[in-house]
Motif scaffolding. Structure first.
Motif, PDB file in Angstrom:
ATOM      1  N   SER A 222      65.209 -44.776 -90.485  1.00 42.72           N
ATOM      2  CA  SER A 222      66.395 -43.755 -90.370  1.00 42.72           C
ATOM      3  C   SER A 222      67.751 -44.627 -89.689  1.00 42.72           C
ATOM      4  O   SER A 222      68.865 -43.960 -89.808  1.00 42.72           O
ATOM      5  N   ASN A 223      67.507 -45.872 -89.635  1.00 43.69           N
ATOM      6  CA  ASN A 223      68.618 -46.739 -89.183  1.00 43.69           C
ATOM      7  C   ASN A 223      69.085 -48.058 -90.018  1.00 43.69           C
ATOM      8  O   ASN A 223      69.130 -49.162 -89.652  1.00 43.69           O
ATOM      9  N   GLY A 224      68.868 -47.575 -91.344  1.00 44.18           N
ATOM     10  CA  GLY A 224      69.293 -48.779 -92.359  1.00 44.18           C
ATOM     11  C   GLY A 224      67.868 -49.350 -92.920  1.00 44.18           C
ATOM     12  O   GLY A 224      68.304 -50.800 -93.830  1.00 44.18           O
ATOM     13  N   GLY A 225      66.700 -48.970 -92.577  1.00 44.79           N
ATOM     14  CA  GLY A 225      65.710 -49.815 -93.301  1.00 44.79           C
ATOM     15  C   GLY A 225      65.624 -51.290 -92.974  1.00 44.79           C
ATOM     16  O   GLY A 225      65.631 -51.681 -91.817  1.00 44.79           O
TER      17      GLY A 225
ATOM     18  N   LYS B 178      55.073 -47.429-102.578  1.00 49.77           N
ATOM     19  CA  LYS B 178      56.262 -46.735-102.636  1.00 49.77           C
ATOM     20  C   LYS B 178      56.780 -46.372-101.008  1.00 49.77           C
ATOM     21  O   LYS B 178      57.969 -46.255-100.888  1.00 49.77           O
ATOM     22  N   GLY B 179      55.740 -46.128-100.149  1.00 45.85           N
ATOM     23  CA  GLY B 179      56.205 -45.782 -98.846  1.00 45.85           C
ATOM     24  C   GLY B 179      56.917 -47.235 -97.965  1.00 45.85           C
ATOM     25  O   GLY B 179      57.688 -46.938 -97.446  1.00 45.85           O
ATOM     26  N   ILE B 180      56.244 -48.291 -98.473  1.00 46.76           N
ATOM     27  CA  ILE B 180      56.879 -49.759 -97.931  1.00 46.76           C
ATOM     28  C   ILE B 180      58.388 -49.793 -98.310  1.00 46.76           C
ATOM     29  O   ILE B 180      59.068 -50.058 -97.560  1.00 46.76           O
ATOM     30  N   ASP B 181      58.455 -49.588 -99.658  1.00 43.54           N
ATOM     31  CA  ASP B 181      60.024 -49.519-100.343  1.00 43.54           C
ATOM     32  C   ASP B 181      60.840 -48.728 -99.466  1.00 43.54           C
ATOM     33  O   ASP B 181      61.920 -49.141 -99.376  1.00 43.54           O
ATOM     34  N   ALA B 182      60.251 -47.682 -99.286  1.00 39.55           N
ATOM     35  CA  ALA B 182      61.246 -46.536 -98.562  1.00 39.55           C
ATOM     36  C   ALA B 182      61.516 -46.947 -97.445  1.00 39.55           C
ATOM     37  O   ALA B 182      62.543 -46.595 -96.772  1.00 39.55           O
ATOM     38  N   LEU B 183      60.666 -47.536 -96.425  1.00 37.67           N
ATOM     39  CA  LEU B 183      60.808 -48.193 -95.213  1.00 37.67           C
ATOM     40  C   LEU B 183      61.867 -49.215 -95.166  1.00 37.67           C
ATOM     41  O   LEU B 183      62.616 -49.356 -94.290  1.00 37.67           O
ATOM     42  N   LEU B 184      61.465 -50.189 -96.050  1.00 38.61           N
ATOM     43  CA  LEU B 184      62.237 -51.652 -95.913  1.00 38.61           C
ATOM     44  C   LEU B 184      63.737 -51.791 -96.869  1.00 38.61           C
ATOM     45  O   LEU B 184      64.290 -52.520 -96.545  1.00 38.61           O
TER      46      LEU B 184
ATOM     47  N   THR C 229      52.343 -51.654 -87.554  1.00 44.39           N
ATOM     48  CA  THR C 229      52.191 -50.288 -87.319  1.00 44.39           C
ATOM     49  C   THR C 229      53.052 -49.747 -88.176  1.00 44.39           C
ATOM     50  O   THR C 229      52.550 -48.476 -89.109  1.00 44.39           O
ATOM     51  N   ALA C 230      54.368 -49.810 -88.189  1.00 48.37           N
ATOM     52  CA  ALA C 230      55.396 -49.317 -89.090  1.00 48.37           C
ATOM     53  C   ALA C 230      54.922 -49.302 -90.747  1.00 48.37           C
ATOM     54  O   ALA C 230      55.010 -48.420 -91.393  1.00 48.37           O
ATOM     55  N   PHE C 231      54.421 -50.499 -91.014  1.00 41.43           N
ATOM     56  CA  PHE C 231      54.174 -50.693 -92.265  1.00 41.43           C
ATOM     57  C   PHE C 231      52.795 -49.715 -92.664  1.00 41.43           C
ATOM     58  O   PHE C 231      52.638 -49.160 -93.948  1.00 41.43           O
ATOM     59  N   GLY C 232      51.702 -49.712 -91.667  1.00 40.26           N
ATOM     60  CA  GLY C 232      50.651 -48.721 -92.007  1.00 40.26           C
ATOM     61  C   GLY C 232      51.142 -47.289 -92.006  1.00 40.26           C
ATOM     62  O   GLY C 232      50.572 -46.671 -92.934  1.00 40.26           O
TER      63      GLY C 232
ATOM     64  N   LEU D  48      52.206 -42.549 -95.533  1.00 39.41           N
ATOM     65  CA  LEU D  48      53.328 -41.541 -95.872  1.00 39.41           C
ATOM     66  C   LEU D  48      53.672 -41.653 -97.565  1.00 39.41           C
ATOM     67  O   LEU D  48      53.758 -40.720 -98.270  1.00 39.41           O
ATOM     68  N   GLY D  49      53.600 -42.935 -98.152  1.00 46.98           N
ATOM     69  CA  GLY D  49      53.546 -43.316 -99.346  1.00 46.98           C
ATOM     70  C   GLY D  49      52.364 -42.419-100.217  1.00 46.98           C
ATOM     71  O   GLY D  49      52.699 -42.097-101.300  1.00 46.98           O
ATOM     72  N   TYR D  50      51.361 -42.703 -99.498  1.00 46.91           N
ATOM     73  CA  TYR D  50      50.110 -42.010-100.295  1.00 46.91           C
ATOM     74  C   TYR D  50      50.120 -40.541-100.205  1.00 46.91           C
ATOM     75  O   TYR D  50      49.941 -39.898-101.392  1.00 46.91           O
ATOM     76  N   MET D  51      50.747 -40.108 -99.412  1.00 44.25           N
ATOM     77  CA  MET D  51      50.892 -38.453 -99.288  1.00 44.25           C
ATOM     78  C   MET D  51      51.752 -38.094-100.282  1.00 44.25           C
ATOM     79  O   MET D  51      51.695 -36.885-100.962  1.00 44.25           O
TER      80      MET D  51
END
Length: 485
Positions: A36-39, A201-207, A269-272, A277-280
């Motif tokens: 939430s603060n710029g990935g 997909k989740g990792i992309d959203a995170l980073l 842990t954030a990657f995990g 979340l990407g799987y969901m």
């Protein structure tokens, strides 16, 4: 008077310090803050905050504890008798953290047991509200949520059992077991999560970086706040643990090991978390933005929902996750409990066993009311106030006391004596000028935000806490230390 207790090695100290640092915030807070603060762009203020706040202040705490080898309250009393009350205010705030932290751990214990049968059902939000953490409906305050209450009692017994022993046989031995176990469990979860469909997909959203956010002061404040709370900075934990160190310890090296371990843990842990979340999102067709939350919402609502659709693998990952949170929480709770235990024992001349027993009974007595039907709401109110108002301000005050009233340069010989890395003028400048300014600005902004949105009940709770802490601090300061009697 020197401490009679001591770690048998620097390894025990390092594991205990990693245990104190690696806690619930690393597992359920960091990934949300990063997202939430710029990935990916958030890593710039994050690593700058580590460099100019996390590492320098922990070095200071290690230097103070190692040099004085006394309780926090005695250290401030030696520097100036009038400062002793400041020590007790901080120690009591940290003890308050222990009190509500044990309630959060109890929620996790309930979920750990529930994870073997998945009896949270399909409506995971309702299960948390009705059976574990309660709601914000004040009319529900009149009853206890029994599973959570029982969990709190069991966890306080466990905390007492570990803490009443000498630090090396209690905290040291437990940390040597739980911290490696925690890292292994989280590694299993993370590695498996990265193989799930939709993990990318989740990792992309995170980073995915949002470089424009680097101009937003709130992003920088978020980075500094994450480092403060992630490393348990300024809560007299590192200072107390360092006071038990043997001579010839490599203080600065130990700081770097602890900070590196803490950061690697929360980043991995954030990657995990986001892989899951990407799987969901891929499986259920729910946008990631709707799944992302922090704290109890992520761990106790979203994750059980995900485990429900995972099939047999969910039956394995769910107990592992809640066990990892329990291990991280227990080692952190030991750290929160130790400053109060150490200073109270020194003040009254009590044995460690007697002090741990008295404080555990008191702590449990205060934790039980927090397991009522508004448990999660009241814990959230206390957590915000204690951290935003109390601890943040007191970290800044510590900087000023140790840097200006005692003289930060007096710690340099002990810090540099056996360390591979050395500190000097740059470190002194950060402690004397930069950190106090940053911390007081953060405190002022946090207080404005805290009270601007506070409801009458929340203000009442804040007032009760500050009055209780101030009165108790005055009483403890007025009591003459055991060796003066």
């Amino acid at each position: 008077m020197s401490q009679q207790t001591q770690w048998d090695s620097s390894l025990a100290f390092i594991f205990a310090m990693i245990g104190a640092a690696v806690g619930l915030g690393n597992i359920w807070r960091f990934s949300y803050v990063l997202y939430s603060n710029g990935g990916g762009s958030f890593f710039i203020p994050y690593f700058i905050a580590i460099a100019i706040m996390g590492v320098p202040f922990l070095i200071l705490e290690y230097g103070v504890g190692f040099s004085f080898k006394e309780s926090f309250s005695k250290i401030l009393r030696r520097i100036k008798p009038q400062f002793e009350i400041i020590a007790w205010i901080l120690i009591l705030f940290v003890f308050v953290v222990t009190i509500y932290y044990m309630v959060i751990l109890s929620w996790d214990l309930v979920y750990l047991l529930s994870s073997f049968t998945f009896n949270w059902g399909t409506d995971t939000a309702a299960y948390f509200t009705q059976s574990v953490g309660g709601s914000s409906n004040l009319s529900n305050a009149g009853f206890l949520i029994i599973p959570t209450t029982i969990g709190v009692i069991l966890l306080w017994i466990a905390l007492w059992f570990i803490s009443h022993r000498d630090v090396d046989k209690g905290i040291g031995r437990v940390s040597k077991i739980l911290i490696p176990a925690l890292f292994v469990i989280m590694a299993i979860i993370i590695v498996y999560a990265l193989t799930l469909p939709g993990a990318g997909k989740g990792i992309d959203a995170l980073l995915t970086p949002d470089w424009s956010m680097l101009g937003n002061v709130n992003i920088w404040l978020a980075a500094f706040a994450q480092i403060i709370f992630s490393l348990s900075m300024g809560q007299a934990i590192a200072l107390t643990y360092a006071s038990y160190l043997p001579e010839n310890s490599k203080l600065i090296d130990n700081v770097l090991i602890v900070v590196t371990s803490n950061s690697l843990f929360e980043i991995c842990t954030a990657f995990g978390v986001f892989a899951i979340l990407g799987y969901m999102s891929t499986t259920a067709g729910t946008p990631i933005v709707q799944l992302v939350t922090e704290g109890t919402g992520l761990v106790f609502v979203v994750f059980p929902m995900i485990f429900n659709i995972m099939g047999p693998v969910g039956r394995v990952l769910a107990p592992l996750l809640f066990l990892a949170i329990l291990f991280a929480g227990i080692t952190s709770a030991l750290g929160f409990f130790e400053p109060m235990l150490n200073s109270t024992s020194a003040k009254f001349g009590w044995s460690r066993k007697k002090t741990a027993t008295v404080l555990a009974i008191l702590g449990c007595a205060f934790s039980i009311p927090l397991t009522c039907g508004i448990s999660s709401y009241i814990v959230g109110v206390i957590d915000s106030f204690v951290n935003e108002f109390g601890i943040l301000l007191l970290i800044g005050i510590q900087c000023i006391i140790f840097a200006w009233f005692y003289g930060v340069e007096r710690f340099i010989p002990a810090l540099n004596a056996n360390s591979t890395f050395k500190v000097g003028k740059t470190w002194m400048f950060i402690i004397k000028y930069l950190l106090p300014a940053v911390l007081i600005i953060m405190w002022a902004i946090g207080i404005v935000q805290l009270f601007a949105t506070a409801k009458p009940f929340e203000v009442m709770m804040d007032v009760i806490i500050i009055v209780a802490v101030m009165v108790t601090s005055i009483v403890l300061t007025k009591i003459r230390p055991a060796e003066d009697s």
